[in-house]
Design a protein around this motif. Sequence first.
Motif, short mmCIF file in Angstrom:
data_model
loop_
_atom_site.label_atom_id
_atom_site.label_comp_id
_atom_site.label_asym_id
_atom_site.label_seq_id
_atom_site.Cartn_x
_atom_site.Cartn_y
_atom_site.Cartn_z
N TYR A 23 -4.22 6.93 -1.07
CA TYR A 23 -3.63 5.60 -0.93
C TYR A 23 -3.74 4.83 -2.24
O TYR A 23 -4.70 4.99 -2.98
N GLN B 250 -3.63 0.91 -3.02
CA GLN B 250 -3.53 -0.48 -2.61
C GLN B 250 -3.22 -1.33 -3.83
O GLN B 250 -3.98 -1.31 -4.80
N ARG C 214 0.86 -1.19 0.00
CA ARG C 214 0.00 0.00 0.00
C ARG C 214 0.89 1.24 0.00
O ARG C 214 1.66 1.44 0.93
N SER D 265 1.28 5.38 0.01
CA SER D 265 0.61 6.58 0.51
C SER D 265 1.20 7.80 -0.17
O SER D 265 2.41 7.85 -0.44
N THR E 108 -4.42 12.81 2.23
CA THR E 108 -3.62 11.65 1.80
C THR E 108 -4.42 10.80 0.82
O THR E 108 -5.62 10.63 0.96
#
Length: 123
Positions: free
Chosen positions: A78, A80, A18, A20, A76
């Motif tokens: 992300y 994945q 993951r 960020s 933020t």
Amino acid sequence: VQLQASGGGLVQPGGSLRLSCTTSGFDFDEYAIGWFRQAPGKEREFVTTITSSGSSTYADSVRDRFTISRDDAKNTVYLQMDMLKPEDTAVYYCAAGCGYNRPVRAASFYHYWGQGTQVTVSS
């Protein structure tokens, strides 16, 4: 303005990571955030993006394996990444752009860029 990509590393094929993208210095909730990647000897390519309203689009090569999301409270985004393949090996960059309310794949749309994070998929 700062965009900080993190979370890269070495993972085996089939594994997950993951990433960020933590940001500051601009009105995050008004910006789309995109992910791009560049493998050695290859041009930078679009991976995925998410608009300020949460619409997203993916490159064909990662659709159904990667998922982008955003947390406006944390400024933020992300990424994945599941079912990773050796061909996903690259430096991954996040970028921010505004002025259009649909997902944009073109790198020229994005005003701000962060430094990259290395993702290596290898056994």
